[in-house]
Design an enzyme around this catalytic site. Sequence first.
Site, short mmCIF file in Angstrom:
data_model
loop_
_atom_site.label_atom_id
_atom_site.label_comp_id
_atom_site.label_asym_id
_atom_site.label_seq_id
_atom_site.Cartn_x
_atom_site.Cartn_y
_atom_site.Cartn_z
N ARG A 52 -74.81 -70.36 14.51
CA ARG A 52 -73.63 -69.49 14.49
C ARG A 52 -73.29 -69.10 13.06
O ARG A 52 -72.89 -67.98 12.78
CB ARG A 52 -72.42 -70.18 15.15
CG ARG A 52 -71.12 -69.40 14.95
CD ARG A 52 -69.96 -69.95 15.76
NE ARG A 52 -69.86 -71.38 15.75
CZ ARG A 52 -69.38 -72.11 14.73
NH1 ARG A 52 -68.98 -71.51 13.61
NH2 ARG A 52 -69.30 -73.41 14.84
N TYR A 105 -63.62 -43.38 21.44
CA TYR A 105 -64.40 -43.99 22.50
C TYR A 105 -63.48 -44.80 23.41
O TYR A 105 -62.57 -45.50 22.95
CB TYR A 105 -65.48 -44.87 21.88
CG TYR A 105 -66.11 -45.87 22.81
CD1 TYR A 105 -66.69 -45.48 24.02
CD2 TYR A 105 -66.15 -47.22 22.48
CE1 TYR A 105 -67.26 -46.40 24.88
CE2 TYR A 105 -66.72 -48.16 23.32
CZ TYR A 105 -67.27 -47.74 24.53
OH TYR A 105 -67.83 -48.66 25.37
N ASP A 178 -66.74 -45.41 12.46
CA ASP A 178 -67.73 -45.70 13.49
C ASP A 178 -68.84 -44.66 13.35
O ASP A 178 -68.65 -43.49 13.65
CB ASP A 178 -67.09 -45.63 14.87
CG ASP A 178 -68.03 -46.05 15.99
OD1 ASP A 178 -69.26 -45.91 15.83
OD2 ASP A 178 -67.55 -46.50 17.04
N LYS A 203 -77.10 -48.66 20.45
CA LYS A 203 -77.40 -47.25 20.62
C LYS A 203 -78.61 -46.85 19.76
O LYS A 203 -79.71 -47.33 19.98
CB LYS A 203 -76.16 -46.44 20.31
CG LYS A 203 -74.88 -46.94 20.98
CD LYS A 203 -74.99 -47.08 22.50
CE LYS A 203 -73.66 -47.27 23.21
NZ LYS A 203 -72.90 -48.49 22.88
#
Length: 383
Positions: A52, A105, A178, A203
């Site tokens: 982590r 979005y 973004d 994406k």
Amino acid sequence: MTGNQYGFDTLAIHAGQEPEPRTGAVVPPIYQTSTYAQDAVGSPRLGYEYSRSGNPTRDALQECLAAIEGGRRGLAFASGLAAEDTLLRTVCRPGDHVVIPDDAYGGTYRLFAKVAENWGLDWTAVSLGDLDAVRAAFRPGHTRLIWAETPTNPLLGIADVAALGALAHEYDALLAVDNTFASPYLQQPLGLGADVVVHSTTKYLGGHSDVVGGALVTADEDLGEQLAFHQNAMGAINGPFDAWLTLRGIKTLGVRMDRHCDNAERIVAYLQTHKAVASVLYPGLESHPGHETAAKQMRRFGGMVSFRAAGGPEQAIAICNRTKLFVLAESLGGVESLIEHPGQMTHLSAAGSPLEVPADLVRLSVGIETVDDLLADLEQALG
């Protein structure tokens, strides 16, 4: 490796990805481990103690992300929304205020309206293309962040990154951009004045619809350190295999984006002439209100295209249901072409809000297939 030394495609292939020193493997290994043997108490080997907190495969991805965005620090997350949440809770506190796009979005809207608002974070949605409206929305001493998308999802609005950055800094606020729709190949907001870039690496960066992830890249090392602390403390990291898949996708980002843009331009030209299409939304069109700004800050105009059906919402849905090569699915940026109805799919969470999208809107993620086949599919679907 930096952009001052190498070109984009060289960075995409090599940054953070030197041959593995023990065997000479040219592809970074997948370090599929949760923990690491330490040389002595308090002496972790190369700083690795728990995945982590740090993993060599994720570190390779993070170094590559920073290089291709021209940033100082890159951080990889389990999803784009995990990256967004980590950013908000790092730079904001309860009682703070954020300016967001009025066509953001749907998932970003949901995060602000249904999650962050309950935490005490206030927000105002405005057209980021209207600098006077952005300035009017500022609450001096409380507005900590302008949250921009450019192009926006799904209306493909354009924001002037340099102008927004200057405005944010005038009020001692930050600008987050973004950059998912453009990708670092087409646009690098940090070089234009943004403080941090956000990505859904699911994406274009991943590019093959086979991995979910997110990223933050900062222009400032101190902000990067703060985000890295929260990345570890909050724990929304991506796994080593996901990091490896994303790295593999980034290697071909430049050549893929060129084909995405080529195909999108052909499809836009076709849609403009079709009687079933009322209007086409694409920043590459000179008639687009943000075209001049997009041309200034983007290499090309991307693979995302939206249009409004002349026959209204029922026709929009029918078009989505009739395509064969364009797959009816959420998401975007993969090698295969996708079609969706934002109002009932990706942006359903914004229904009834000021960010609700038109019901006659269709969004295309134009893939890299043979473009004549895509045009034929649209022809039969538009009917």
